[in-house]
Each structure stands twice: as structure tokens, then as C-alpha cells.
Design a protein around this motif. Structure first.
Motif, PDB file in Angstrom:
ATOM      1  N   THR A  89       0.835  -1.212   0.000  1.00 47.58           N
ATOM      2  CA  THR A  89       0.000   0.000   0.000  1.00 47.58           C
ATOM      3  C   THR A  89       0.865   1.256   0.000  1.00 47.58           C
ATOM      4  N   ILE A  90       1.992   1.213   0.729  1.00 43.51           N
ATOM      5  CA  ILE A  90       2.885   2.373   0.785  1.00 43.51           C
ATOM      6  C   ILE A  90       3.466   2.669  -0.600  1.00 43.51           C
ATOM      7  N   VAL A  91       3.933   1.612  -1.255  1.00 46.06           N
ATOM      8  CA  VAL A  91       4.534   1.773  -2.575  1.00 46.06           C
ATOM      9  C   VAL A  91       3.485   2.213  -3.593  1.00 46.06           C
ATOM     10  N   TYR A  92       2.310   1.616  -3.521  1.00 41.16           N
ATOM     11  CA  TYR A  92       1.253   1.960  -4.476  1.00 41.16           C
ATOM     12  C   TYR A  92       0.852   3.427  -4.345  1.00 41.16           C
ATOM     13  N   CYS A  93       0.734   3.903  -3.102  1.00 47.21           N
ATOM     14  CA  CYS A  93       0.388   5.315  -2.893  1.00 47.21           C
ATOM     15  C   CYS A  93       1.475   6.232  -3.436  1.00 47.21           C
ATOM     16  N   MET A  94       2.746   5.856  -3.229  1.00 42.86           N
ATOM     17  CA  MET A  94       3.843   6.650  -3.772  1.00 42.86           C
ATOM     18  C   MET A  94       3.793   6.683  -5.295  1.00 42.86           C
ATOM     19  N   LEU A  95       3.530   5.539  -5.902  1.00 42.00           N
ATOM     20  CA  LEU A  95       3.531   5.446  -7.358  1.00 42.00           C
ATOM     21  C   LEU A  95       2.361   6.192  -7.988  1.00 42.00           C
ATOM     22  N   MET A  96       1.259   6.332  -7.263  1.00 43.18           N
ATOM     23  CA  MET A  96       0.139   7.107  -7.793  1.00 43.18           C
ATOM     24  C   MET A  96       0.549   8.567  -8.003  1.00 43.18           C
ATOM     25  N   GLY A  97       1.199   9.139  -6.996  1.00 41.84           N
ATOM     26  CA  GLY A  97       1.658  10.519  -7.145  1.00 41.84           C
ATOM     27  C   GLY A  97       2.760  10.653  -8.164  1.00 41.84           C
ATOM     28  N   LEU A  98       3.712   9.719  -8.136  1.00 39.43           N
ATOM     29  CA  LEU A  98       4.811   9.754  -9.104  1.00 39.43           C
ATOM     30  C   LEU A  98       4.287   9.588 -10.521  1.00 39.43           C
ATOM     31  N   VAL A 426      10.708  11.495  -0.336  1.00 39.35           N
ATOM     32  CA  VAL A 426      10.923  12.732  -1.090  1.00 39.35           C
ATOM     33  C   VAL A 426       9.980  12.814  -2.280  1.00 39.35           C
ATOM     34  N   ILE A 427       9.736  11.688  -2.955  1.00 38.60           N
ATOM     35  CA  ILE A 427       8.792  11.684  -4.083  1.00 38.60           C
ATOM     36  C   ILE A 427       7.417  12.151  -3.625  1.00 38.60           C
ATOM     37  N   SER A 428       6.958  11.653  -2.488  1.00 38.63           N
ATOM     38  CA  SER A 428       5.627  12.038  -1.999  1.00 38.63           C
ATOM     39  C   SER A 428       5.594  13.485  -1.527  1.00 38.63           C
ATOM     40  N   LEU A 429       6.676  13.949  -0.913  1.00 40.27           N
ATOM     41  CA  LEU A 429       6.760  15.371  -0.561  1.00 40.27           C
ATOM     42  C   LEU A 429       6.721  16.236  -1.819  1.00 40.27           C
ATOM     43  N   THR A 430       7.415  15.790  -2.857  1.00 43.60           N
ATOM     44  CA  THR A 430       7.401  16.518  -4.131  1.00 43.60           C
ATOM     45  C   THR A 430       5.997  16.578  -4.703  1.00 43.60           C
ATOM     46  N   TYR A 431       5.275  15.458  -4.607  1.00 45.28           N
ATOM     47  CA  TYR A 431       3.920  15.454  -5.151  1.00 45.28           C
ATOM     48  C   TYR A 431       3.018  16.464  -4.440  1.00 45.28           C
ATOM     49  N   LEU A 432       3.165  16.587  -3.120  1.00 43.26           N
ATOM     50  CA  LEU A 432       2.353  17.558  -2.389  1.00 43.26           C
ATOM     51  C   LEU A 432       2.585  18.971  -2.913  1.00 43.26           C
ATOM     52  N   ARG A 433       3.836  19.302  -3.210  1.00 45.33           N
ATOM     53  CA  ARG A 433       4.153  20.618  -3.780  1.00 45.33           C
ATOM     54  C   ARG A 433       3.621  20.735  -5.206  1.00 45.33           C
ATOM     55  N   PHE A 434       3.723  19.649  -5.970  1.00 41.33           N
ATOM     56  CA  PHE A 434       3.193  19.632  -7.337  1.00 41.33           C
ATOM     57  C   PHE A 434       1.701  19.925  -7.318  1.00 41.33           C
ATOM     58  N   PHE A 457      -4.114  12.271   0.506  1.00 40.19           N
ATOM     59  CA  PHE A 457      -3.996  11.260   1.565  1.00 40.19           C
ATOM     60  C   PHE A 457      -3.028  10.124   1.219  1.00 40.19           C
ATOM     61  N   PRO A 458      -2.991   9.626  -0.039  1.00 39.45           N
ATOM     62  CA  PRO A 458      -1.964   8.614  -0.360  1.00 39.45           C
ATOM     63  C   PRO A 458      -0.535   9.124  -0.155  1.00 39.45           C
ATOM     64  N   ALA A 459      -0.299  10.402  -0.483  1.00 38.96           N
ATOM     65  CA  ALA A 459       1.041  10.964  -0.273  1.00 38.96           C
ATOM     66  C   ALA A 459       1.369  11.033   1.210  1.00 38.96           C
ATOM     67  N   TYR A 460       0.404  11.439   2.028  1.00 38.74           N
ATOM     68  CA  TYR A 460       0.620  11.474   3.478  1.00 38.74           C
ATOM     69  C   TYR A 460       0.927  10.079   4.021  1.00 38.74           C
ATOM     70  N   TRP A 461       0.236   9.083   3.505  1.00 35.97           N
ATOM     71  CA  TRP A 461       0.439   7.695   3.947  1.00 35.97           C
ATOM     72  C   TRP A 461       1.883   7.262   3.690  1.00 35.97           C
ATOM     73  N   THR A 462       2.390   7.535   2.501  1.00 34.53           N
ATOM     74  CA  THR A 462       3.772   7.170   2.176  1.00 34.53           C
ATOM     75  C   THR A 462       4.766   7.945   3.032  1.00 34.53           C
TER      76      THR A 462
END
Length: 551
Positions: A89-98, A426-434, A457-462
Motif C-alpha cells: 500500500t505504501i509503494v502503491y500510494c507513492m507510485l500514484m503521485g509519481l 521525497v517523491i511524496s513530498l514533491t507530489y504535495l508541492r506539485f 492522503f496517499p502521499a501522506y500515507w507514504t
């Protein structure tokens, strides 16, 4: 917003013309701080089917085939299964934003460039060089692992023979990459097919054995979940021991998932990236569920967690829990088949590691964060000097031929393990800024080819679980009687390294930290017309099936 056409520039960046467009149209004025115009010399020669197979099985390897036995031993079948599902779930949430960022901007550098552009240049610099360092150090270990796997069939395995195997493997991995990205994509397509066939075959065979279809006709079912139990105790007894077993498996599972973010790196060289990457990201769920979760479920049903052989570490198929399970069932023919599949996985890891490291170095160079020579490409779009550097470091594989040197190499390799967790965070932090940037500038995410659901919320989870893993990955060092300075350094050295890289860049360059309304969503981002690709019509039934599966 209107499109601005870049001037063609030949020379060290190759002959390709850069594409620059604003995506997508906005309802109002958008304030951007436009980057310097970049000339990206790589070319889109990777097919869509290559991207789909890399997404499905690109990093599927020894972590699952060999290392999963330790997960069962430490956490028990339920602990291991829950850990692999949780990290999934952590990886999937990261990959959604990426995936959303990579589809919007399918350009060189991938998530390294995204961090530099939308989070902060200091983070992009630190992340990029940490990734390059990790790749350079881990490449030799993959070659060494592959050479050890060959020893499974060599009854007269000697240091001299291992040196010969290493040489052959080095030449093969380098040759595939120097022939160009199309050859790399073709090789990874074949390797992924082998790995998928292997894991699917093992799952089916394991289910047959569990239901009593093995030579001993013993119907196992969930027997081992009852005795010795569903959860193992690790270091401590009771619920604390069971929790620590699960948490240790969380770390083991995370190592098995590392590298899935590499899809964003390949987006700069695949045809029709906005379609290819979107489909690849959406199919990640199939990979996580089928290969990792179902695979761990089957393993946990076949082998009791208290079997001492689960903790063996031969480096060959003898270490695989699948081999142990089939041996217990009286099946003796599979170890060689499994070893061949795992050998393919190890070589594929070296092959893709060389590709990824060279493209990360190239992405840094074209943005002035690495020496300019690494930005040079050939006329066919190959970043030649960025490829030469990691290739040269692959010669460290010969350190395996000396006992002391091998220990040093393994220690250095362990130093890079935490880099993956830092990357996800860092990828998820980047997505929040994006996301904040596109909203501040009035850009409607619903116009995107791919917009991830339920954000942020997926970015926060990661980010939350990434921070947990980063902070507590070395917890065993702090248990009574377990203090070891070397283990502590291995567990946490990447944190000060990342801080030094980011802080050093800030001291030298003093980049401005932009507000969301000032972020650049314009420069060097290609239009749909510039990256679209019409697949040729299928000529036979096999091509029709291929088009249905991969395009």
C-alpha cells in the motif's frame, strides 16, 4: 497559455530538438518561474510493451525468490503476509503521485528532476547524487550475486572460475546498455517474461502441493498457521515479540519493493509516454497483489516458520523457501529451474541498475548539477559518458575474489539500503508541492491524462510510513546487548549524507524556495503531439494479442 518552440542545437546534446509547451491550458493567468531551456538528447526508442513489462516485473528478483524465507522465519506466515501487503500500500500510494507527475512531464531525470523543480533544488541535488552513489555501489553486488548463482551448477567452483563468470556478466550487462535503449527494453521484456512465468508457475505448483497434489499427497492447507502458529516471536516473547517480527518483516518487504519508482526514469525514452506510463502505473496493483501478496501467502502455507533452513544464506536456489517447500513435499526437480530464474533476476537487476544510474547522472548533468560532460549524447540518443562512469565502477565486482575486500563491498552496499526509503518519502513530498502548485495556478488536474485518486492522503500515507522506516530501521542496534557501531552506521549514515548534500548545495548556490504560485509547469514539457506515437496495425493474431496486452 501558448506554446514556445525551442531553437535546435546540435553538439554535445545530440541532434534532437527540444519540446517546450505549457500543459494544460488554464482558466486564468499562471505565474511561473521558467527554467532555463534544456536540450534533452535522449530519444524515444523504447516500445510501449517494454514499459508495461518493466512495470510488471522490472525489479522482481532475489528479494522475493530468496529473501522471503527470512520474512517467514522472523514474523511467521501471517506477519510476513501482512507486512508485504502493508508495504504494498505504501509503494502503491507513492507510485500514484509519481505516475501523475511522470505522465504530466515525461522528461529526463524523472523524480530527481521533479524534486529539483517542484520541491526545492537542494532536495533534487541531494536525491540525485544519493541515487547515483547507491547505484554505483549496488551494481557490483548484483554481478557478484549472479556469479554465485552460477555456482549452483558448478561442482568445481573456484575463485578463478568466479572471476571468469564475473567478466562474462560484466560484458553482457554493458553490451546491452551500450547498444541503446531499445536493446535494453527488449532484454528487460524477455527477462520480465521469464520472471513472471517463474513466479506464476511457483504459485500454481505451491497451491497444488498445499492441496495434496505432491508426491506425498499430504494436504497441508493452513496447518502451519496453527502449529507452530501464524505469528513468530522475534527477540522478545509475547505480543511484543510478534510485533517486532512483523516490523522486521516490514523492512524486509520494503527491500523487495525497492526500484519500482524507476518507471519515471524510463518515461523520457518510451514512445507515447502519456499512454504508456499511465497503463504501467495502473497495472502496478496487479504486480503487487499477484506476485508479492499471493506469493507470500503460498510460501507461508508450505513451510513452518520454525524450520531452521529458512534462515540459510547460500546465495543460490538452495536458499529459496520455494525449494525448501517442494523438497518437503518430495519434489526434487525444481531447484535448477528456480536457480535459472533467479539468475535471470539477478542479471536483470544489474542490467536495469546500469541503465537507471546512467540516466540519473545524465538528468543531473543537463540541469547543471553534475559535470557537463555527462550530458553528452550520441546521435542515437545514448548518454555515453553518463554510462561509462557506472560501467567502470562495475569492475568492483572483482572485490568478491578477496575475502576482506568482499566484506568491505558488502558493508558499502548495506550503506545504500536506506536510500530507497528516503526516495519514496521525497517523491511524496514533491507530489504535495506539485499538487499545491497546479491548484495555486488554476490548473485543473481533471484535464491530466492521469490524475491519482484521493490525494493528498496517499502521499501522506507514504510520508508517514517512510519516516517510520527511516527512523526505526536500525532498532535492533538499540536492544540490550546488541550495540554495534558498524551496524548503527549502516542503518543511519544516509540521513547525514542526504543532509550534507542538500546543505552543501544550498550554501554554494543559495537557490530561491519558490511559492506554489511560482512553480514552473511550463518549460521543456512536451505537448501530446510531440510525444504521441501511432502503433502500426497488427499483421497477425500474435501481434493482435500483443497490442491488446501492451498498448
Amino acid at each position: 497559455m501558448s506554446k514556445t518552440q525551442g531553437d535546435e542545437e546540435k553538439g554535445i546534446y545530440g541532434d534532437s530538438e527540444p519540446a517546450v509547451q505549457v500543459l494544460p491550458a488554464s482558466d486564468g493567468d499562471v505565474h511561473v518561474d521558467v527554467h532555463t531551456k534544456l536540450y534533452d538528447g535522449v530519444q524515444r526508442n523504447m516500445e510501449q510493451r517494454h514499459m508495461q513489462m518493466i512495470a510488471l516485473a522490472g525489479t522482481l528478483g532475489t528479494g522475493l525468490f530468496l529473501g522471503s524465507g527470512k520474512a517467514i522465519a522472523h514474523g511467521g506466515p501471517a506477519g510476513a503476509l501482512i507486512a508485504y501487503a502493508h508495504v504494498g500500500t505504501i509503494v502503491y500510494c507513492m507510485l500514484m503521485g509519481l505516475g501523475e507527475m511522470a505522465v504530466y512531464a515525461p522528461i529526463s531525470g524523472g523524480y530527481i528532476h521533479f524534486a529539483e523543480r517542484w520541491l526545492n533544488p537542494c532536495f533534487g541535488f541531494a536525491l540525485g547524487w544519493q541515487q547515483v552513489f547507491s547505484g554505483i555501489i549496488s551494481l557490483p553486488t548484483e554481478i557478484i550475486s549472479a556469479s554465485i548463482l552460477i555456482s549452483f551448477w558448478d561442482t568445481n567452483f573456484t575463485v578463478a572460475r568466479q572471476g571468469g563468470y564475473i567478466t562474462v556478466l560484466l560484458i553482457l550487462a554493458a553490451s546491452v546498455n551500450y547498444l541503446g535503449v531499445r536493446w535494453f527494453g527488449e532484454s528487460e521484456f524477455i527477462f520480465s517474461m521469464i520472471k513472471i512465468s517463474l513466479i506464476v508457475g511457483l504459485i500454481i505448483a505451491g497451491l497444488v502441493v498445499d492441496l495434496g497434489g505432491g508426491p506425498n499427497h499430504d494436504r497441508i492447507g493452513f496447518r502451519y498457521w496453527k502449529n507452530p502458529g501464524a505469528f513468530a516471536e522475534y527477540h522478545f516473547t509475547g505480543n511484543l515479540g510478534k510485533f517486532l517480527g512483523w516490523f522486521t518483516d516490514l523492512l524486509q518487504a520494503a527491500y523487495s519493493y525497492l526500484g519500482m519508482e524507476g518507471i519515471a526514469i524510463a518515461a523520457a525514452e518510451v514512445k507515447n509516454p502519456r499512454v504508456s506510463v499511465t497503463k504501467a502505473i495502473k497495472r502496478i496493483f496487479i504486480r503487487i497483489f499477484l506476485f508479492y501478496i499471493i506469493g507470500m501467502l503460498i510460501i507461508g502455507m508450505l513451510v513452518p516458520y520454525d524450520n531452521d533452513q529458512l534462515l540459510q544464506s547460500t546465495g543460490t536456489a538452495a536458499s529459496s523457501p520455494f525449494v525448501l517447500a517442494f523438497n518437503l513435499a518430495g519434489i526434487k526437480v525444481l531447484p535448477s529451474i528456480i536457480n535459472a530464474g533467479v539468475l535471470t533476476s539477478a542479471f536483470s537487476a544489474a542490467n536495469s541498475g546500469l541503465y537507471g544510474t546512467s540516466r540519473q547522472l545524465y538528468g543531473l548533468a543537463i540541469r547543471g548539477q553534475a559535470p557537463k560532460i555527462f550530458a553528452k549524447t550520441t546521435k542515437t540518443g545514448l548518454p555515453i559518458y553518463a554510462l561509462i562512469l557506472p560501467t567502470a565502477f562495475m569492475s568492483l565486482s572483482y572485490m568478491a575474489l578477496g575475502a576482506g575486500a568482499s566484506t568491505a563491498l558488502n558493508w558499502l552496499s548495506n550503506l545504500t539500503s536506506l536510500a530507497g526509503f528516503i526516495t519514496w518519502t521525497v517523491i511524496s513530498l514533491t507530489y504535495l508541492r506539485f499538487k499545491a502548485g497546479v491548484e495555486a495556478q488554476g490548473i485543473d488536474r481533471r484535464q491530466f491524462h492521469f490524475a491519482s485518486f484521493w490525494q493528498p492522503f496517499p502521499a501522506y500515507w507514504t510520508i508517514f510510513w517512510g519516516a517510520i522506516v527511516i527512523l526505526f530501521n536500525g532498532w535492533e542496534v538499540f536492544t540490550a546487548g546488541s550495540w554495534n557501531a558498524s551496524d548503527f552506521v549502516v542503518a543511519y549514515i544516509n540521513l547525514p549524507l542526504f543532509a550534507i548534500l542538500a546543505g552543501g548545495y544550498w550554501l554554494v548556490k543559495r537557490p530561491k524556495h519558490l511559492k506554489p504560485s511560482e512553480l514552473d509547469f511550463v518549460s521543456n514539457i512536451p505537448s501530446d503531439e510531440e510525444v504521441s506515437y501511432e502503433e502500426p496495425p497488427p499483421k497477425n493474431i500474435f501481434q493482435k494479442i500483443g497490442n491488446w496486452l501492451f498498448t
